[in-house]
Write an enzyme that holds these catalytic residues in place. Structure first.
Site, PDB file in Angstrom:
ATOM      1  N   ARG A 147     -71.901  32.555 -35.964  1.00 53.86           N
ATOM      2  CA  ARG A 147     -72.111  33.981 -36.181  1.00 53.86           C
ATOM      3  C   ARG A 147     -71.553  34.382 -37.539  1.00 53.86           C
ATOM      4  NH1 ARG A 147     -69.466  36.297 -30.748  1.00 53.86           N
ATOM      5  NH2 ARG A 147     -68.134  34.491 -31.154  1.00 53.86           N
ATOM      6  N   LYS A 156     -64.849  35.957 -35.378  1.00 49.63           N
ATOM      7  CA  LYS A 156     -63.777  35.418 -34.529  1.00 49.63           C
ATOM      8  C   LYS A 156     -62.413  35.617 -35.167  1.00 49.63           C
ATOM      9  CE  LYS A 156     -63.737  33.946 -31.129  1.00 49.63           C
ATOM     10  NZ  LYS A 156     -63.525  34.740 -29.891  1.00 49.63           N
ATOM     11  N   HIS A 196     -58.054  39.240 -30.119  1.00 50.95           N
ATOM     12  CA  HIS A 196     -57.568  38.696 -28.838  1.00 50.95           C
ATOM     13  C   HIS A 196     -56.139  38.174 -28.967  1.00 50.95           C
ATOM     14  CE1 HIS A 196     -61.539  39.141 -27.083  1.00 50.95           C
ATOM     15  NE2 HIS A 196     -62.065  38.473 -28.084  1.00 50.95           N
ATOM     16  N   GLU A 234     -62.152  44.339 -30.134  1.00 46.82           N
ATOM     17  CA  GLU A 234     -62.093  44.411 -28.667  1.00 46.82           C
ATOM     18  C   GLU A 234     -61.223  45.532 -28.130  1.00 46.82           C
ATOM     19  OE1 GLU A 234     -58.696  41.634 -29.742  1.00 46.82           O
ATOM     20  OE2 GLU A 234     -60.752  41.950 -30.421  1.00 46.82           O
ATOM     21  N   ASP A 288     -60.656  34.252 -23.462  1.00 47.58           N
ATOM     22  CA  ASP A 288     -60.184  34.786 -24.743  1.00 47.58           C
ATOM     23  C   ASP A 288     -58.886  35.568 -24.570  1.00 47.58           C
ATOM     24  OD1 ASP A 288     -62.023  34.004 -26.824  1.00 47.58           O
ATOM     25  OD2 ASP A 288     -63.522  35.214 -25.829  1.00 47.58           O
TER      26      ASP A 288
END
Length: 368
Positions: free
Chosen positions: A15, A73, A94, A116, A268
């Site tokens: 990604r 990420k 995370h 997140e 995660d």
């Protein structure tokens, strides 16, 4: 503003933080975007596509030297070492399950905003939602594969066939990921049970699935009974910013049928099965207590093109706000965006993240 887009280096992570379409929006507003050479190659976005969108193709050093670094990420430790005070990092973090990364970001002095933990007025997690949708749908695909005999599974077809009962799928958590997992499992004609702690959510799920899936309160006894009887268990629980609760104990896994399968979407955030440990796309499964476990920490990376496009759909407005206003003004203007602030000036700025790591919480400076 100068915006950097480095190439992801996590194993089998293809990604990219900004697609060419997103870059074109930002350069059209007068911002400079530096994309590391080959950053989008793995999903069909070549350097020429980025040049056409107005980006400068550069080195990893140039991408990480930008005012705003946009990734997908969590930064690996070697990437954390490239960051410094005065920069803003916008990506998935995370941190609750990753103290080394948290400490490295704190040491760097960078301002780190996590996808997140950004919230919405409705209480949702808008930047996690598309990846939860992808992971939820993928969980049934990979779970079905794990159940095949060649994968170490018990040889169960989730949908069954006429005269043979379908496989039993248990989904722990009825949020976005759990609902999407249930949609796929129901579509395969599996026997589906969803457990959640919210009565309001259970009512919604019951209405949504109209009898195609049973819904149960996630009491200890209900979780235990459902898990012990399952062919496939999907862990899809989430507490924003915090470590995932361990809902399934080793003793419960030990009592499951040999060859059953478990997919931990919550990995995660540390995982919701006591027997979970992070795996990669290179080596995605292992067998523990006779049960096949799939615990890949970047599940959506397996369908990287779909995931990158879906992620950019929701992150671009926030990237634009950071570029146009600067991080202090952008977060001060939107309390829900402000919830994404995890690290600033060497301190953890998100209460739940700090609690999960056993670290003090610094003052939230974005409102100053």
């Amino acid at each position: 503003m100068r915006i950097g887009v480095p190439k992801e280096i996590k194993v089998h992570e293809y990604r990219v933080g900004l697609t060419p379409a997103s870059v074109a929006e930002l350069t059209g507003l007068g911002h400079q975007v530096v994309v590391e050479k080959g950053a989008g190659q793995g999903i069909g976005f070549g350097d020429a596509d980025y040049r056409t969108a107005g980006a400068v193709i550069g080195t990893v050093e140039q991408a990480f030297a930008a005012d705003l670094v946009v990734k997908v990420k969590e930064p690996q430790l070697e990437e954390c070492a490239r960051l410094k005070k005065g920069q803003v990092l916008f990506t998935y973090l995370h941190l609750a399950a990753d103290r080394p990364q948290a400490e490295a970001l704190m040491a760097s002095g960078v301002t780190a905003i996590a996808y997140e933990t950004v919230t919405s007025a409705s209480g949702g997690l808008p930047l996690l939602t598309p990846m939860s949708e992808v992971a939820g749908r993928m969980s049934i695909q990979v779970g079905a594969y794990a159940l095949q005999k060649a994968s170490g599974g018990r040889g169960t077809l989730l949908g069954g066939v006429p005269g043979v009962a379908p496989g039993k799928v248990v989904i722990l958590g009825g949020g976005i990921a759990g609902t999407n997992a249930a949609e796929m499992a129901v579509g395969l004609q599996a026997d589906v049970t969803i457990l959640d702690k919210s009565v309001e959510r259970l009512r919604w799920l019951a209405d949504h699935f109209s009898g195609r899936a049973r819904v149960l309160m996630a009491s200890r006894q209900n979780v235990r009974d459902a898990v012990l009887d399952a062919d496939l268990v999907v862990g899809a629980v989430l507490i924003p910013g915090a470590a995932a609760p361990r809902l399934v104990t080793r003793e419960m896994v030990r009592q499951m049928a040999d060859g059953a399968a478990m997919v931990d979407i919550s990995i995660d955030q540390g995982g919701c099965f006591e027997t979970s440990r992070p795996t990669t796309h290179d080596d995605p499964t292992y067998i523990e207590e006779g049960v096949v476990h799939y615990c890949v920490t970047n599940m959506p990376g397996a369908v990287a093109r779909t995931s990158a496009l879906a992620l950019n759909n929701v992150t671009l407005p926030y990237v634009t706000a950071l570029a146009e206003q600067g991080w202090v003004a952008a977060l001060a203007a939107d309390e829900h965006f402000a919830a994404g602030l995890n690290v600033h000036d060497g301190q953890i700025r998100h209460r739940r993240v700090a609690e999960a790591l056993g670290l003090p919480t610094g003052t939230a400076l974005y409102a100053a």
